[in-house]
Write a protein that holds these residues in place. Sequence first.
Motif, PDB file in Angstrom:
ATOM      1  N   MET A   1      46.659  13.806  50.060  1.00  0.00           N
ATOM      2  CA  MET A   1      47.042  14.906  50.920  1.00  0.00           C
ATOM      3  C   MET A   1      46.370  14.749  52.275  1.00  0.00           C
ATOM      4  O   MET A   1      45.265  14.263  52.364  1.00  0.00           O
ATOM      5  CB  MET A   1      46.642  16.241  50.320  1.00  0.00           C
ATOM      6  N   THR A   2      47.066  15.197  53.289  1.00  0.00           N
ATOM      7  CA  THR A   2      46.520  15.154  54.639  1.00  0.00           C
ATOM      8  C   THR A   2      46.248  16.561  55.116  1.00  0.00           C
ATOM      9  O   THR A   2      46.662  17.542  54.488  1.00  0.00           O
ATOM     10  CB  THR A   2      47.515  14.476  55.603  1.00  0.00           C
ATOM     11  N   GLN A   3      45.606  16.651  56.279  1.00  0.00           N
ATOM     12  CA  GLN A   3      45.348  17.981  56.850  1.00  0.00           C
ATOM     13  C   GLN A   3      46.652  18.705  57.147  1.00  0.00           C
ATOM     14  O   GLN A   3      46.723  19.920  57.092  1.00  0.00           O
ATOM     15  CB  GLN A   3      44.511  17.867  58.119  1.00  0.00           C
ATOM     16  N   HIS A   4      47.720  17.946  57.433  1.00  0.00           N
ATOM     17  CA  HIS A   4      49.001  18.564  57.750  1.00  0.00           C
ATOM     18  C   HIS A   4      49.675  19.197  56.536  1.00  0.00           C
ATOM     19  O   HIS A   4      50.567  20.025  56.687  1.00  0.00           O
ATOM     20  CB  HIS A   4      49.934  17.547  58.404  1.00  0.00           C
ATOM     21  N   ASP A   5      49.255  18.811  55.331  1.00  0.00           N
ATOM     22  CA  ASP A   5      49.828  19.402  54.135  1.00  0.00           C
ATOM     23  C   ASP A   5      49.491  20.886  54.012  1.00  0.00           C
ATOM     24  O   ASP A   5      50.157  21.614  53.292  1.00  0.00           O
ATOM     25  CB  ASP A   5      49.347  18.671  52.884  1.00  0.00           C
ATOM     26  N   PHE A   6      48.457  21.311  54.706  1.00  0.00           N
ATOM     27  CA  PHE A   6      48.002  22.693  54.602  1.00  0.00           C
ATOM     28  C   PHE A   6      48.219  23.498  55.881  1.00  0.00           C
ATOM     29  O   PHE A   6      47.790  24.633  55.971  1.00  0.00           O
ATOM     30  CB  PHE A   6      46.512  22.726  54.217  1.00  0.00           C
ATOM     31  N   GLU A   7      48.872  22.917  56.853  1.00  0.00           N
ATOM     32  CA  GLU A   7      49.040  23.610  58.127  1.00  0.00           C
ATOM     33  C   GLU A   7      50.081  24.721  58.012  1.00  0.00           C
ATOM     34  O   GLU A   7      51.059  24.598  57.274  1.00  0.00           O
ATOM     35  CB  GLU A   7      49.430  22.633  59.229  1.00  0.00           C
ATOM     36  N   PRO A   8      49.890  25.805  58.741  1.00  0.00           N
ATOM     37  CA  PRO A   8      50.905  26.859  58.753  1.00  0.00           C
ATOM     38  C   PRO A   8      52.171  26.352  59.442  1.00  0.00           C
ATOM     39  O   PRO A   8      52.099  25.648  60.442  1.00  0.00           O
ATOM     40  CB  PRO A   8      50.249  27.987  59.545  1.00  0.00           C
ATOM     41  N   ARG A   9      53.315  26.678  58.891  1.00  0.00           N
ATOM     42  CA  ARG A   9      54.576  26.214  59.452  1.00  0.00           C
ATOM     43  C   ARG A   9      55.455  27.373  59.916  1.00  0.00           C
ATOM     44  O   ARG A   9      56.652  27.200  60.093  1.00  0.00           O
ATOM     45  CB  ARG A   9      55.301  25.343  58.437  1.00  0.00           C
ATOM     46  N   VAL A  10      54.835  28.521  60.089  1.00  0.00           N
ATOM     47  CA  VAL A  10      55.515  29.664  60.679  1.00  0.00           C
ATOM     48  C   VAL A  10      54.597  30.212  61.761  1.00  0.00           C
ATOM     49  O   VAL A  10      53.435  30.510  61.497  1.00  0.00           O
ATOM     50  CB  VAL A  10      55.819  30.762  59.636  1.00  0.00           C
ATOM     51  N   THR A  11      55.126  30.282  62.973  1.00  0.00           N
ATOM     52  CA  THR A  11      54.360  30.779  64.109  1.00  0.00           C
ATOM     53  C   THR A  11      55.103  31.976  64.678  1.00  0.00           C
ATOM     54  O   THR A  11      56.332  31.954  64.782  1.00  0.00           O
ATOM     55  CB  THR A  11      54.236  29.683  65.190  1.00  0.00           C
ATOM     56  N   SER A  12      54.350  32.997  65.081  1.00  0.00           N
ATOM     57  CA  SER A  12      54.989  34.207  65.565  1.00  0.00           C
ATOM     58  C   SER A  12      54.173  34.823  66.695  1.00  0.00           C
ATOM     59  O   SER A  12      52.957  34.621  66.767  1.00  0.00           O
ATOM     60  CB  SER A  12      55.122  35.206  64.409  1.00  0.00           C
ATOM     61  N   ALA A  13      54.861  35.546  67.556  1.00  0.00           N
ATOM     62  CA  ALA A  13      54.208  36.313  68.617  1.00  0.00           C
ATOM     63  C   ALA A  13      54.979  37.613  68.788  1.00  0.00           C
ATOM     64  O   ALA A  13      56.191  37.672  68.535  1.00  0.00           O
ATOM     65  CB  ALA A  13      54.189  35.531  69.927  1.00  0.00           C
ATOM     66  N   SER A  14      54.283  38.648  69.234  1.00  0.00           N
ATOM     67  CA  SER A  14      54.907  39.960  69.369  1.00  0.00           C
ATOM     68  C   SER A  14      54.246  40.735  70.492  1.00  0.00           C
ATOM     69  O   SER A  14      53.039  40.581  70.724  1.00  0.00           O
ATOM     70  CB  SER A  14      54.752  40.715  68.046  1.00  0.00           C
ATOM     71  N   ARG A  15      55.036  41.538  71.187  1.00  0.00           N
ATOM     72  CA  ARG A  15      54.486  42.454  72.186  1.00  0.00           C
ATOM     73  C   ARG A  15      55.525  43.516  72.525  1.00  0.00           C
ATOM     74  O   ARG A  15      56.705  43.363  72.237  1.00  0.00           O
ATOM     75  CB  ARG A  15      54.031  41.738  73.442  1.00  0.00           C
ATOM     76  N   GLU A  16      55.047  44.570  73.144  1.00  0.00           N
ATOM     77  CA  GLU A  16      55.948  45.617  73.615  1.00  0.00           C
ATOM     78  C   GLU A  16      56.506  45.224  74.974  1.00  0.00           C
ATOM     79  O   GLU A  16      55.792  44.678  75.819  1.00  0.00           O
ATOM     80  CB  GLU A  16      55.212  46.954  73.708  1.00  0.00           C
ATOM     81  N   VAL A  17      57.783  45.532  75.167  1.00  0.00           N
ATOM     82  CA  VAL A  17      58.466  45.283  76.437  1.00  0.00           C
ATOM     83  C   VAL A  17      59.038  46.617  76.911  1.00  0.00           C
ATOM     84  O   VAL A  17      59.651  47.347  76.128  1.00  0.00           O
ATOM     85  CB  VAL A  17      59.592  44.240  76.266  1.00  0.00           C
ATOM     86  N   ALA A  18      58.831  46.930  78.174  1.00  0.00           N
ATOM     87  CA  ALA A  18      59.287  48.200  78.741  1.00  0.00           C
ATOM     88  C   ALA A  18      60.753  48.086  79.150  1.00  0.00           C
ATOM     89  O   ALA A  18      61.115  48.117  80.329  1.00  0.00           O
ATOM     90  CB  ALA A  18      58.419  48.588  79.930  1.00  0.00           C
ATOM     91  N   ALA A  19      61.609  47.943  78.134  1.00  0.00           N
ATOM     92  CA  ALA A  19      63.055  47.867  78.349  1.00  0.00           C
ATOM     93  C   ALA A  19      63.749  48.236  77.034  1.00  0.00           C
ATOM     94  O   ALA A  19      63.187  48.044  75.954  1.00  0.00           O
ATOM     95  CB  ALA A  19      63.459  46.457  78.781  1.00  0.00           C
ATOM     96  N   PRO A  20      64.969  48.750  77.142  1.00  0.00           N
ATOM     97  CA  PRO A  20      65.719  49.081  75.919  1.00  0.00           C
ATOM     98  C   PRO A  20      66.060  47.816  75.126  1.00  0.00           C
ATOM     99  O   PRO A  20      66.305  46.748  75.695  1.00  0.00           O
ATOM    100  CB  PRO A  20      66.997  49.735  76.445  1.00  0.00           C
ATOM    101  N   ALA A  21      66.129  47.959  73.812  1.00  0.00           N
ATOM    102  CA  ALA A  21      66.446  46.827  72.945  1.00  0.00           C
ATOM    103  C   ALA A  21      67.776  46.191  73.324  1.00  0.00           C
ATOM    104  O   ALA A  21      67.907  44.959  73.297  1.00  0.00           O
ATOM    105  CB  ALA A  21      66.460  47.280  71.482  1.00  0.00           C
ATOM    106  N   ALA A  22      68.768  46.976  73.686  1.00  0.00           N
ATOM    107  CA  ALA A  22      70.095  46.430  74.019  1.00  0.00           C
ATOM    108  C   ALA A  22      70.035  45.485  75.212  1.00  0.00           C
ATOM    109  O   ALA A  22      70.718  44.453  75.233  1.00  0.00           O
ATOM    110  CB  ALA A  22      71.083  47.561  74.292  1.00  0.00           C
ATOM    111  N   VAL A  23      69.215  45.804  76.198  1.00  0.00           N
ATOM    112  CA  VAL A  23      69.075  44.950  77.390  1.00  0.00           C
ATOM    113  C   VAL A  23      68.419  43.623  77.006  1.00  0.00           C
ATOM    114  O   VAL A  23      68.873  42.543  77.401  1.00  0.00           O
ATOM    115  CB  VAL A  23      68.261  45.685  78.482  1.00  0.00           C
ATOM    116  N   ILE A  24      67.360  43.698  76.222  1.00  0.00           N
ATOM    117  CA  ILE A  24      66.647  42.488  75.791  1.00  0.00           C
ATOM    118  C   ILE A  24      67.548  41.634  74.906  1.00  0.00           C
ATOM    119  O   ILE A  24      67.646  40.416  75.081  1.00  0.00           O
ATOM    120  CB  ILE A  24      65.354  42.869  75.041  1.00  0.00           C
ATOM    121  N   PHE A  25      68.237  42.279  73.980  1.00  0.00           N
ATOM    122  CA  PHE A  25      69.087  41.545  73.046  1.00  0.00           C
ATOM    123  C   PHE A  25      70.173  40.774  73.777  1.00  0.00           C
ATOM    124  O   PHE A  25      70.491  39.634  73.412  1.00  0.00           O
ATOM    125  CB  PHE A  25      69.704  42.501  72.023  1.00  0.00           C
ATOM    126  N   GLU A  26      70.732  41.362  74.809  1.00  0.00           N
ATOM    127  CA  GLU A  26      71.795  40.686  75.563  1.00  0.00           C
ATOM    128  C   GLU A  26      71.279  39.395  76.192  1.00  0.00           C
ATOM    129  O   GLU A  26      72.009  38.402  76.266  1.00  0.00           O
ATOM    130  CB  GLU A  26      72.368  41.625  76.626  1.00  0.00           C
TER     131      GLU A  26
END
Length: 152
Positions: free
Chosen positions: A1-26
């Motif tokens: 096994m290598t160090q890469h066998d244990f690495e996380p393979r899901v990366t995520s980021a989140s924050r609030e945006v001062a805009a309606p969801a419909a505008v961002i989604f578009e």
Amino acid sequence: MTQHDFEPRVTSASREVAAPAAVIFELIADPRQQPRWDGNANLIVAAPGQRVHAVGDVFVMTIHLGQDRENHIVEFEEGRLIAWRPSELGSPPPGHLWRWELQPIDETTTRVTHTYDWSELSDPNRLARARATTAQRLLASIDGLARLAEGP
């Protein structure tokens, strides 16, 4: 096994945006808009008229290498959720996924979560770039969306 066998393979980021969801989604659901906010410096151009509407839709994007990629929509809820699996033209997706989740907090504020999941990535040629897709890069895309959606 290598160090890469244990690495996380899901990366995520989140924050609030001062805009309606419909505008961002578009800005996300219209591939022509994506190069304007891409924090990975990966997207170059997409032809107009490819706005995503449902699971099963496919849009084509030219990436930084000058190559076209098909993006297969695998999750979709108008205004709230969109996810796709990219692939080379005419090839099955090699197993990575880009997901956007929008949670309205109120009429003018949205929590935006961007996730890159490469837990099923089978192409060894893509692993280095997958590892380089950090939460900071995902947040840079959210920040780009915020600049466009929040306006001046």
